[in-house]
Design a protein around this motif. Sequence first.
Motif, PDB file in Angstrom:
ATOM      1  N   ILE A  15     -28.531  44.972 -15.435  1.00  0.00           N
ATOM      2  CA  ILE A  15     -28.725  44.879 -16.881  1.00  0.00           C
ATOM      3  C   ILE A  15     -27.467  44.379 -17.595  1.00  0.00           C
ATOM      4  O   ILE A  15     -27.550  43.687 -18.605  1.00  0.00           O
ATOM      5  CB  ILE A  15     -29.221  46.227 -17.465  1.00  0.00           C
ATOM      6  N   ASN A  16     -26.289  44.688 -17.045  1.00  0.00           N
ATOM      7  CA  ASN A  16     -25.042  44.247 -17.683  1.00  0.00           C
ATOM      8  C   ASN A  16     -24.774  42.751 -17.494  1.00  0.00           C
ATOM      9  O   ASN A  16     -23.817  42.219 -18.039  1.00  0.00           O
ATOM     10  CB  ASN A  16     -23.852  45.079 -17.194  1.00  0.00           C
ATOM     11  N   LEU A  18     -27.227  40.487 -18.221  1.00  0.00           N
ATOM     12  CA  LEU A  18     -28.174  39.754 -19.065  1.00  0.00           C
ATOM     13  C   LEU A  18     -27.428  38.702 -19.892  1.00  0.00           C
ATOM     14  O   LEU A  18     -26.361  38.992 -20.443  1.00  0.00           O
ATOM     15  CB  LEU A  18     -28.922  40.710 -19.999  1.00  0.00           C
ATOM     16  N   MET A  67     -31.882  45.382 -25.860  1.00  0.00           N
ATOM     17  CA  MET A  67     -31.962  46.702 -25.231  1.00  0.00           C
ATOM     18  C   MET A  67     -33.117  47.533 -25.792  1.00  0.00           C
ATOM     19  O   MET A  67     -33.540  48.506 -25.169  1.00  0.00           O
ATOM     20  CB  MET A  67     -30.642  47.462 -25.402  1.00  0.00           C
ATOM     21  N   GLU A  72     -39.643  49.149 -22.195  1.00  0.00           N
ATOM     22  CA  GLU A  72     -39.143  49.361 -20.832  1.00  0.00           C
ATOM     23  C   GLU A  72     -39.815  48.427 -19.832  1.00  0.00           C
ATOM     24  O   GLU A  72     -39.154  47.866 -18.950  1.00  0.00           O
ATOM     25  CB  GLU A  72     -39.361  50.817 -20.416  1.00  0.00           C
ATOM     26  N   LEU A 131     -38.220  44.910 -20.136  1.00  0.00           N
ATOM     27  CA  LEU A 131     -36.889  44.844 -19.511  1.00  0.00           C
ATOM     28  C   LEU A 131     -37.001  44.891 -17.994  1.00  0.00           C
ATOM     29  O   LEU A 131     -36.320  44.141 -17.287  1.00  0.00           O
ATOM     30  CB  LEU A 131     -36.009  45.995 -19.997  1.00  0.00           C
ATOM     31  N   LYS A 132     -37.878  45.749 -17.497  1.00  0.00           N
ATOM     32  CA  LYS A 132     -38.067  45.863 -16.051  1.00  0.00           C
ATOM     33  C   LYS A 132     -38.580  44.545 -15.479  1.00  0.00           C
ATOM     34  O   LYS A 132     -38.131  44.102 -14.422  1.00  0.00           O
ATOM     35  CB  LYS A 132     -39.027  47.004 -15.733  1.00  0.00           C
ATOM     36  N   LEU A 177     -35.618  42.046 -15.407  1.00  0.00           N
ATOM     37  CA  LEU A 177     -34.610  42.387 -14.403  1.00  0.00           C
ATOM     38  C   LEU A 177     -35.123  42.275 -12.979  1.00  0.00           C
ATOM     39  O   LEU A 177     -34.338  42.161 -12.049  1.00  0.00           O
ATOM     40  CB  LEU A 177     -34.060  43.794 -14.673  1.00  0.00           C
TER      41      LEU A 177
END
Length: 181
Positions: free
Chosen positions: A5-6, A8, A24, A28, A31-32, A35
């Motif tokens: 995530i860091n 992105l 952010m 969820e 984002l999942k 990633l």
Amino acid sequence: MEYPINKLPLEDFKRLGMDKQAVMSLPESTLKALLSGNRTSLIRFEKVPIRGMGAFSMDAKLSLQVNKLGKLKLFVHPVQAQLKNTFDLTETELKHLQTSESTFIPKLVSLKDGSLADALITYDKSTNELVAIKREKLKAPDQINGQSLSEDQKKNFTAGYPVEIEGKNYQLNPNDEQGIS
């Protein structure tokens, strides 16, 4: 594949009018999906600046890929008014993809570097776009709903065929946030 995530590409998101907090704050599942290398569901973007044309609203899916320099790059997949036959499919192949649920056409596709890759082509009804998935990047899950997949089931899954688990069919679906339907 799992991206941290860091890593992105927040600068890419800024072009869509999203700061770090907005990124952010995505659901969820969205984002999942990002990633894990899948496409998101459709997202509405308001007032996206387009150079020399002003700002527009648009609906698009997002995905991440690693570029040649090893950095994550955000890809925007807007809803297209017209389908572009980017992989030179026949009329029969196009019609098959547009009228079937989660169907694939195996094809050798040209990459930007001029090489060829074995891929599965599918149609994303949400964005009206053809999507190619390189077979070498496909990986079947070890389990679906707690049920372990056999080697044959994994092979069928990565070939785009449905796999039956407890009386239900599951299939690779790159157009879904989970990558499976």
